[in-house]
Design a protein around this motif. Structure first.
Motif, PDB file in Angstrom:
ATOM      1  N   VAL A 120     -10.765  -8.016   6.121  1.00  0.00           N
ATOM      2  CA  VAL A 120      -9.700  -7.108   5.690  1.00  0.00           C
ATOM      3  C   VAL A 120      -8.215  -7.719   6.148  1.00  0.00           C
ATOM      4  CG1 VAL A 120      -8.659  -4.883   5.856  1.00  0.00           C
ATOM      5  CG2 VAL A 120     -11.135  -5.314   5.409  1.00  0.00           C
ATOM      6  N   ASP A 121      -8.229  -8.242   7.433  1.00  0.00           N
ATOM      7  CA  ASP A 121      -7.021  -8.732   7.754  1.00  0.00           C
ATOM      8  C   ASP A 121      -6.519 -10.071   7.114  1.00  0.00           C
ATOM      9  OD1 ASP A 121      -6.971  -6.707   9.787  1.00  0.00           O
ATOM     10  OD2 ASP A 121      -7.719  -8.003  11.340  1.00  0.00           O
ATOM     11  N   GLU A 146      -8.174  -4.355  -5.824  1.00  0.00           N
ATOM     12  CA  GLU A 146      -9.150  -3.561  -5.710  1.00  0.00           C
ATOM     13  C   GLU A 146     -10.379  -4.407  -5.552  1.00  0.00           C
ATOM     14  OE1 GLU A 146     -10.417  -2.269  -9.851  1.00  0.00           O
ATOM     15  OE2 GLU A 146      -8.604  -3.197 -10.472  1.00  0.00           O
ATOM     16  N   SER A 147     -11.552  -3.917  -4.892  1.00  0.00           N
ATOM     17  CA  SER A 147     -12.526  -4.754  -4.410  1.00  0.00           C
ATOM     18  C   SER A 147     -13.634  -5.205  -5.618  1.00  0.00           C
ATOM     19  CB  SER A 147     -13.310  -4.144  -3.457  1.00  0.00           C
ATOM     20  OG  SER A 147     -13.898  -2.823  -4.019  1.00  0.00           O
ATOM     21  N   SER A 148     -13.453  -4.428  -6.714  1.00  0.00           N
ATOM     22  CA  SER A 148     -14.187  -4.546  -7.902  1.00  0.00           C
ATOM     23  C   SER A 148     -13.757  -5.777  -8.490  1.00  0.00           C
ATOM     24  CB  SER A 148     -14.090  -3.491  -8.906  1.00  0.00           C
ATOM     25  OG  SER A 148     -15.054  -3.588 -10.033  1.00  0.00           O
ATOM     26  N   GLY A 149     -14.607  -6.731  -8.788  1.00  0.00           N
ATOM     27  CA  GLY A 149     -14.234  -8.179  -9.327  1.00  0.00           C
ATOM     28  C   GLY A 149     -13.537  -9.208  -8.447  1.00  0.00           C
ATOM     29  N   ASN A 150     -13.886  -8.733  -6.921  1.00  0.00           N
ATOM     30  CA  ASN A 150     -13.665  -9.753  -5.992  1.00  0.00           C
ATOM     31  C   ASN A 150     -14.850 -10.089  -5.248  1.00  0.00           C
ATOM     32  OD1 ASN A 150     -10.748 -10.549  -5.266  1.00  0.00           O
ATOM     33  ND2 ASN A 150     -10.197  -8.645  -5.782  1.00  0.00           N
ATOM     34  N   PRO A 151     -14.930 -11.255  -4.592  1.00  0.00           N
ATOM     35  CA  PRO A 151     -15.915 -11.552  -3.600  1.00  0.00           C
ATOM     36  C   PRO A 151     -16.034 -10.726  -2.280  1.00  0.00           C
ATOM     37  CG  PRO A 151     -14.174 -13.036  -3.444  1.00  0.00           C
ATOM     38  CD  PRO A 151     -13.720 -12.326  -4.554  1.00  0.00           C
ATOM     39  N   LYS A 203      -3.213  -9.939   4.880  1.00  0.00           N
ATOM     40  CA  LYS A 203      -2.294 -11.042   5.198  1.00  0.00           C
ATOM     41  C   LYS A 203      -1.836 -11.912   3.881  1.00  0.00           C
ATOM     42  CE  LYS A 203      -1.857 -15.842   7.461  1.00  0.00           C
ATOM     43  NZ  LYS A 203      -2.769 -16.794   7.892  1.00  0.00           N
ATOM     44  N   GLN A 204      -2.611 -12.382   3.207  1.00  0.00           N
ATOM     45  CA  GLN A 204      -2.416 -12.988   1.716  1.00  0.00           C
ATOM     46  C   GLN A 204      -1.596 -11.924   0.873  1.00  0.00           C
ATOM     47  OE1 GLN A 204      -2.568 -15.855   1.527  1.00  0.00           O
ATOM     48  NE2 GLN A 204      -3.569 -16.217   3.375  1.00  0.00           N
ATOM     49  N   LEU A 205      -1.802 -10.531   0.891  1.00  0.00           N
ATOM     50  CA  LEU A 205      -1.127  -9.722   0.150  1.00  0.00           C
ATOM     51  C   LEU A 205       0.120  -9.484   0.458  1.00  0.00           C
ATOM     52  CD1 LEU A 205      -1.275  -7.400  -2.246  1.00  0.00           C
ATOM     53  CD2 LEU A 205      -2.150  -5.913  -0.650  1.00  0.00           C
ATOM     54  N   THR A 206       0.464  -9.333   1.837  1.00  0.00           N
ATOM     55  CA  THR A 206       1.742  -9.088   2.251  1.00  0.00           C
ATOM     56  C   THR A 206       2.733 -10.340   1.982  1.00  0.00           C
ATOM     57  OG1 THR A 206       0.843  -8.108   4.164  1.00  0.00           O
ATOM     58  CG2 THR A 206       3.291  -8.860   4.273  1.00  0.00           C
ATOM     59  N   ASP A 224      -7.898   1.238   2.247  1.00  0.00           N
ATOM     60  CA  ASP A 224      -8.440  -0.371   2.762  1.00  0.00           C
ATOM     61  C   ASP A 224      -7.385  -1.266   3.046  1.00  0.00           C
ATOM     62  OD1 ASP A 224     -10.708   1.098   3.053  1.00  0.00           O
ATOM     63  OD2 ASP A 224     -11.735   0.243   1.589  1.00  0.00           O
ATOM     64  N   TYR A 225      -6.523  -1.470   2.112  1.00  0.00           N
ATOM     65  CA  TYR A 225      -5.719  -2.425   1.962  1.00  0.00           C
ATOM     66  C   TYR A 225      -4.160  -2.160   2.063  1.00  0.00           C
ATOM     67  CZ  TYR A 225     -10.231  -4.232   0.329  1.00  0.00           C
ATOM     68  OH  TYR A 225     -11.485  -4.339   0.284  1.00  0.00           O
ATOM     69  N   ILE A 226      -3.895  -0.873   1.543  1.00  0.00           N
ATOM     70  CA  ILE A 226      -2.377  -0.811   1.284  1.00  0.00           C
ATOM     71  C   ILE A 226      -1.471   0.352   2.038  1.00  0.00           C
ATOM     72  CG2 ILE A 226      -0.763   0.249  -0.604  1.00  0.00           C
ATOM     73  CD1 ILE A 226      -2.720  -2.359  -1.357  1.00  0.00           C
ATOM     74  N   GLU A 227      -2.214   1.381   2.619  1.00  0.00           N
ATOM     75  CA  GLU A 227      -1.520   2.300   3.251  1.00  0.00           C
ATOM     76  C   GLU A 227      -0.663   1.794   4.519  1.00  0.00           C
ATOM     77  OE1 GLU A 227      -2.687   6.681   4.997  1.00  0.00           O
ATOM     78  OE2 GLU A 227      -3.993   5.009   5.294  1.00  0.00           O
ATOM     79  N   ASP A 228      -1.468   1.096   5.437  1.00  0.00           N
ATOM     80  CA  ASP A 228      -0.420   0.565   6.703  1.00  0.00           C
ATOM     81  C   ASP A 228       0.332  -0.507   6.557  1.00  0.00           C
ATOM     82  OD1 ASP A 228      -2.967  -0.982   6.350  1.00  0.00           O
ATOM     83  OD2 ASP A 228      -3.399  -1.159   8.416  1.00  0.00           O
ATOM     84  N   ILE A 229       0.509  -1.339   5.256  1.00  0.00           N
ATOM     85  CA  ILE A 229       1.095  -2.505   5.575  1.00  0.00           C
ATOM     86  C   ILE A 229       2.279  -2.622   4.264  1.00  0.00           C
ATOM     87  CG2 ILE A 229      -0.686  -4.308   6.444  1.00  0.00           C
ATOM     88  CD1 ILE A 229      -0.978  -5.061   3.442  1.00  0.00           C
ATOM     89  N   LEU A 230       2.080  -1.416   3.435  1.00  0.00           N
ATOM     90  CA  LEU A 230       3.058  -1.390   2.411  1.00  0.00           C
ATOM     91  C   LEU A 230       3.263  -0.053   2.224  1.00  0.00           C
ATOM     92  CD1 LEU A 230       1.501  -3.892  -0.265  1.00  0.00           C
ATOM     93  CD2 LEU A 230       3.378  -4.296   1.213  1.00  0.00           C
ATOM     94  N   PRO A 231       3.742   0.701   3.437  1.00  0.00           N
ATOM     95  CA  PRO A 231       4.138   2.336   2.950  1.00  0.00           C
ATOM     96  C   PRO A 231       5.336   2.460   2.304  1.00  0.00           C
ATOM     97  CG  PRO A 231       4.728   1.301   5.253  1.00  0.00           C
ATOM     98  CD  PRO A 231       3.878   0.061   4.563  1.00  0.00           C
ATOM     99  N   GLY A 232       5.354   3.380   1.327  1.00  0.00           N
ATOM    100  CA  GLY A 232       6.637   3.595   0.392  1.00  0.00           C
ATOM    101  C   GLY A 232       6.694   2.790  -0.687  1.00  0.00           C
ATOM    102  N   TYR A 233       5.748   1.739  -0.962  1.00  0.00           N
ATOM    103  CA  TYR A 233       6.038   1.043  -2.296  1.00  0.00           C
ATOM    104  C   TYR A 233       5.694   1.820  -3.471  1.00  0.00           C
ATOM    105  CZ  TYR A 233       7.218  -3.693  -0.490  1.00  0.00           C
ATOM    106  OH  TYR A 233       7.846  -4.764  -0.196  1.00  0.00           O
ATOM    107  N   PRO A 234       6.292   1.574  -4.632  1.00  0.00           N
ATOM    108  CA  PRO A 234       5.640   2.137  -5.732  1.00  0.00           C
ATOM    109  C   PRO A 234       4.339   1.954  -5.921  1.00  0.00           C
ATOM    110  CG  PRO A 234       7.796   1.253  -6.257  1.00  0.00           C
ATOM    111  CD  PRO A 234       7.278   0.740  -4.997  1.00  0.00           C
ATOM    112  N   LEU A 235       3.357   3.083  -6.162  1.00  0.00           N
ATOM    113  CA  LEU A 235       1.971   3.163  -6.360  1.00  0.00           C
ATOM    114  C   LEU A 235       1.676   3.635  -7.797  1.00  0.00           C
ATOM    115  CD1 LEU A 235      -0.640   2.783  -5.160  1.00  0.00           C
ATOM    116  CD2 LEU A 235      -0.311   5.320  -4.450  1.00  0.00           C
ATOM    117  N   TRP A 236       0.914   2.729  -8.257  1.00  0.00           N
ATOM    118  CA  TRP A 236       0.170   3.317  -9.699  1.00  0.00           C
ATOM    119  C   TRP A 236      -1.335   3.396  -9.120  1.00  0.00           C
ATOM    120  CZ3 TRP A 236      -0.718  -0.902 -13.923  1.00  0.00           C
ATOM    121  CH2 TRP A 236      -1.231  -0.466 -14.875  1.00  0.00           C
TER     122      TRP A 236
END
Length: 262
Positions: free
Chosen positions: A163-164, A153-158, A168-171, A195-207
């Motif tokens: 975005v790329d 999440e962006s809250s609490g992050n610089p 990259k680092q999340l992947t 913003d960050y999940i939908e296109d790089i981690l489709p199908g991952y368990p989501l909370w």
């Protein structure tokens, strides 16, 4: 001195009321608009942020909480007795931060029969593999039934990080943990998902975190629906969560089933 102060106050009031009627009207209008803005802000906060949505217990009977050191000392026996089924516990953040109460919280929760998961707050400005190592070292030999969660999440992050680069680092973090055989889930809010999940981690368990009755137009596993919940054994507010499914689906999930669980 008191007389002079009071006299000065009276003089100021006389000066105000001696102003042209147009000036007084403008001042009154300004104060009215200011009051309206304050009222609107308070109403919006209660309506859309602090007021939780209705979560049907028949549809979502499996309930849980998530905690960190900010929740202080927790009596997990009382938490369990209150009807809570699971708890996610903060383990780490970035490349070197560890939650000081992680070990105590997750071990005590497990001892009381609660199903547990551990989560890591993902830093946008840190290397993904280094964050994975910090997370896994914090968890140690424990094997939480709900797996390991990456909080994105962006809250609490610089701000200002491309975005790329974040993706990259999340992947890198997710793939590294997958290679080691860990069950990974993503926690985020609506903006974070698109913003960050939908296109790089489709199908991952989501909370998913959202304070509306329809949390997201996508498959989700857990739903965080309230930041101001009250649960026996926890002092003050605590985050409330629900599992997507009934008790039978919950048992299937705990036995390793993937979505859908029914």
């Amino acid at each position: 001195m008191g007389f002079l102060k009071n006299n000065g106050y009276i003089c100021n009031m006389r000066y105000i009321w001696q102003r042209p009627g147009k000036d007084i009207a403008v001042a009154i209008l300004f104060l009215g608009v200011l009051c309206l803005l304050i009222f609107s802000a308070v109403w919006a906060w209660r309506q859309y942020i602090s007021t939780p949505p209705y979560v049907d217990e028949k549809l979502y009977p499996v309930r849980g909480i998530d905690v960190s050191r900010h929740n202080g000392e927790i009596d997990f026996k009382k938490v369990k007795e209150s009807g809570i089924d699971f708890v996610f516990v903060k383990a780490s953040e970035g490349v070197n931060h560890r939650d000081s109460l992680f070990a105590r919280n997750i071990d005590r929760a497990h001892h009381e029969g609660l199903k547990t998961g551990a989560y890591h707050f993902f830093r946008f400005d840190s290397n993904g593999i280094d964050q994975a190592l910090n997370f896994l070292r914090a968890v140690g030999s424990r094997q939480p039934e709900l797996g390991l969660v990456i909080d994105v999440e962006s809250s609490g992050n610089p701000s200002g990080i491309p975005v790329d680069e974040i993706k990259k680092q999340l992947t890198m973090m997710v793939e590294y943990m997958n290679l080691l055989g860990y069950r990974v889930m993503i926690y985020t809010n609506l903006d974070g998902y698109y913003d960050y999940i939908e296109d790089i981690l489709p199908g991952y368990p989501l909370w998913i975190c959202r304070f509306k009755e329809n949390p997201i137009n996508a498959e989700w596993t857990f739903w965080q629906y309230d930041h101001h919940g009250k649960v026996d054994g926890v002092k003050g507010d605590v985050d409330l969560n629900a599992f997507m499914g009934d008790r039978k689906a919950w048992e299937r999930y705990l036995n390793g089933a993937v979505w859908p669980y029914e």
